[in-house]
Design an enzyme around this catalytic site. Structure first.
Site, PDB file in Angstrom:
ATOM      1  N   ARG A 107       3.103   7.198  -0.663  1.00 11.93           N
ATOM      2  CA  ARG A 107       3.494   5.965   0.028  1.00 11.93           C
ATOM      3  C   ARG A 107       2.280   5.079   0.170  1.00 11.93           C
ATOM      4  O   ARG A 107       1.256   5.499   0.711  1.00 11.93           O
ATOM      5  CB  ARG A 107       3.963   6.299   1.451  1.00 11.93           C
ATOM      6  CG  ARG A 107       5.386   6.630   1.559  1.00 11.93           C
ATOM      7  CD  ARG A 107       5.925   6.525   2.943  1.00 11.93           C
ATOM      8  NE  ARG A 107       5.028   6.783   4.057  1.00 11.93           N
ATOM      9  CZ  ARG A 107       5.401   6.699   5.314  1.00 11.93           C
ATOM     10  NH1 ARG A 107       6.627   6.346   5.624  1.00 11.93           N
ATOM     11  NH2 ARG A 107       4.569   6.963   6.284  1.00 11.93           N
ATOM     12  N   THR A 111       2.314  -1.200   2.396  1.00  9.20           N
ATOM     13  CA  THR A 111       3.681  -1.692   2.135  1.00  9.20           C
ATOM     14  C   THR A 111       4.750  -0.639   2.416  1.00  9.20           C
ATOM     15  O   THR A 111       5.930  -0.962   2.491  1.00  9.20           O
ATOM     16  CB  THR A 111       3.814  -2.099   0.656  1.00  9.20           C
ATOM     17  OG1 THR A 111       3.649  -0.904  -0.143  1.00  9.20           O
ATOM     18  CG2 THR A 111       2.767  -3.118   0.257  1.00  9.20           C
ATOM     19  N   ASP A 203       2.148  14.250   9.742  1.00 11.51           N
ATOM     20  CA  ASP A 203       2.040  14.077   8.288  1.00 11.51           C
ATOM     21  C   ASP A 203       2.238  15.439   7.615  1.00 11.51           C
ATOM     22  O   ASP A 203       1.374  16.325   7.699  1.00 11.51           O
ATOM     23  CB  ASP A 203       0.664  13.486   7.937  1.00 11.51           C
ATOM     24  CG  ASP A 203       0.607  13.084   6.468  1.00 11.51           C
ATOM     25  OD1 ASP A 203       0.861  13.966   5.607  1.00 11.51           O
ATOM     26  OD2 ASP A 203       0.324  11.919   6.174  1.00 11.51           O
ATOM     27  N   ASP A 206      -0.493  16.598   4.993  1.00 17.91           N
ATOM     28  CA  ASP A 206      -1.769  16.954   5.615  1.00 17.91           C
ATOM     29  C   ASP A 206      -1.670  18.269   6.394  1.00 17.91           C
ATOM     30  O   ASP A 206      -2.586  19.100   6.352  1.00 17.91           O
ATOM     31  CB  ASP A 206      -2.231  15.834   6.561  1.00 17.91           C
ATOM     32  CG  ASP A 206      -2.810  14.656   5.801  1.00 17.91           C
ATOM     33  OD1 ASP A 206      -3.184  14.838   4.624  1.00 17.91           O
ATOM     34  OD2 ASP A 206      -2.891  13.554   6.377  1.00 17.91           O
TER      35      ASP A 206
HETATM   36  C1  PRP Z   1       5.273  11.663   2.667  1.00 19.34           C
HETATM   37  C2  PRP Z   1       6.452  12.600   2.554  1.00 19.34           C
HETATM   38  C3  PRP Z   1       7.408  11.792   1.710  1.00 19.34           C
HETATM   39  C4  PRP Z   1       7.175  10.392   2.192  1.00 19.34           C
HETATM   40  C5  PRP Z   1       8.274  10.026   3.140  1.00 19.34           C
HETATM   41  O1  PRP Z   1       4.513  11.723   1.534  1.00 19.34           O
HETATM   42  O2  PRP Z   1       6.127  13.859   2.014  1.00 19.34           O
HETATM   43  O3  PRP Z   1       7.159  11.897   0.315  1.00 19.34           O
HETATM   44  O4  PRP Z   1       5.910  10.386   2.858  1.00 19.34           O
HETATM   45  O5  PRP Z   1       8.175   8.730   3.560  1.00 19.34           O
HETATM   46  P1  PRP Z   1       9.201   7.591   3.142  1.00 19.34           P
HETATM   47  O6  PRP Z   1      10.563   8.130   3.378  1.00 19.34           O
HETATM   48  O7  PRP Z   1       8.857   6.468   4.087  1.00 19.34           O
HETATM   49  O8  PRP Z   1       8.961   7.204   1.715  1.00 19.34           O
HETATM   50  P2  PRP Z   1       3.131  10.934   1.349  1.00 19.34           P
HETATM   51  O9  PRP Z   1       3.394   9.605   0.723  1.00 19.34           O
HETATM   52  O10 PRP Z   1       2.395  10.935   2.640  1.00 19.34           O
HETATM   53  O11 PRP Z   1       2.395  11.775   0.257  1.00 19.34           O
HETATM   54  P3  PRP Z   1       1.858  13.286   0.266  1.00 19.34           P
HETATM   55  O12 PRP Z   1       3.082  14.195   0.230  1.00 19.34           O
HETATM   56  O13 PRP Z   1       1.077  13.343  -0.989  1.00 19.34           O
HETATM   57  O14 PRP Z   1       1.043  13.502   1.509  1.00 19.34           O
HETATM   58  N1  URA Z   2       5.535  11.158   5.872  1.00 21.17           N
HETATM   59  C1  URA Z   2       5.203  12.180   6.682  1.00 21.17           C
HETATM   60  O1  URA Z   2       4.536  13.130   6.248  1.00 21.17           O
HETATM   61  N2  URA Z   2       5.577  12.138   7.963  1.00 21.17           N
HETATM   62  C2  URA Z   2       6.312  11.130   8.471  1.00 21.17           C
HETATM   63  O2  URA Z   2       6.647  11.154   9.662  1.00 21.17           O
HETATM   64  C3  URA Z   2       6.657  10.074   7.599  1.00 21.17           C
HETATM   65  C4  URA Z   2       6.265  10.126   6.308  1.00 21.17           C
END
Ligand code: PRP
Ligand code: URA
Length: 212
Positions: A107, A111, A203, A206
């Site tokens: 994400r 944005t 998160d 993380d």
């Molecule tokens: C997180 C999560 C989803 C997304 C959800 O990933 O694992 O993929 O955010 O958010 P959304 O519904 O608003 O799109 P992130 O982009 O943080 O990546 P990561 O899994 O690599 O940490």
């Molecule tokens: N991605 C995450 O990991 N946690 C949230 O709450 C939203 C997006």
């Protein structure tokens, strides 16, 4: 307000217990990883209830019988990287012969749009049941982008498995992809200004990988 019919909240006591442990900020990365795997298996169990079966001739030690086996091509699990990997572990425990595809999305923190960086699927995706997994459905931008991409690649029989959906994200996803059932452990009421689910669990990537 009532959720759309494609959104299924799995409220089994074990799922609810493990979700509370996942939410708890005192839970270590090691335990977070274990719980995500266990909850992935339990959600997957519910999401695979309608898999097609076909009768086969086998022999038990006491004699022949016709008995059901899974029909068709091998099911495919598609984690959205990174955090989807944690859920995929549980789904692979459930269906060890499954194929595994990967979609890399992150994400954009400004944005909140999903940015793709990796895409790899097994062949003949159109003939396979596909379980897409990501612990978090927040704005739903990532989930919608992943399912858009899978449909473009020919996938037809899709389900989405997550741990937590925001009410807004669940509705947004169901509006764009009403044909894709969502299996989630809970639906939380709010998204904050940074697109995080509240109360949520933080998160997921993380916490899973200990990167913060
Ligand atoms: C997180 C999560 C989803 C997304 C959800 O990933 O694992 O993929 O955010 O958010 P959304 O519904 O608003 O799109 P992130 O982009 O943080 O990546 P990561 O899994 O690599 O940490
Ligand atoms: N991605 C995450 O990991 N946690 C949230 O709450 C939203 C997006």
């Amino acid at each position: 307000m009532k959720l759309p019919p494609s959104i299924h909240v799995v409220d089994h006591p074990l799922v609810r217990h493990k979700l509370t442990k996942l939410r708890d900020k005192e839970t270590s990365s090691a335990n977070f990883r274990r719980l995500l795997r266990e909850i992935g298996l339990l959600l997957g169990y519910d999401a695979t209830r309608d898999l097609a079966l076909v009768d086969a001739d086998i022999a038990t030690p006491l004699g022949p019988m016709r008995a059901p086996l899974l029909d068709g091509k091998k099911l495919t699990i598609v984690p959205i990287l990174r955090a989807g990997l944690g859920l995929a572990e549980g789904l692979m425990d459930l269906v060890p012969l499954a194929r595994v595809g990967h979609i890399g999305l992150y994400r954009d923190p400004r944005t909140l749009q999903a940015v793709e960086y990796y895409f790899k699927l097994p062949p003949d995706i159109g003939g396979r049941d596909v379980l897409v997994c990501d612990p978090m459905l927040a704005t739903a931008h990532s989930a919608i982008a992943a399912v858009d991409r899978l449909k473009e690649a020919g996938a037809r029989k899709l389900k989405f498995i997550c741990i937590l959906a925001a009410d807004h994200g669940a509705r947004a996803f169901a509006e764009v992809h009403p044909d894709v059932p969502v299996f989630t452990a809970a639906v939380d009421p709010t998204l904050n200004d940074h697109g995080y689910i509240v109360p949520g669990l933080g998160d997921a990537g993380d916490r899973l990988f200990g990167t913060r």
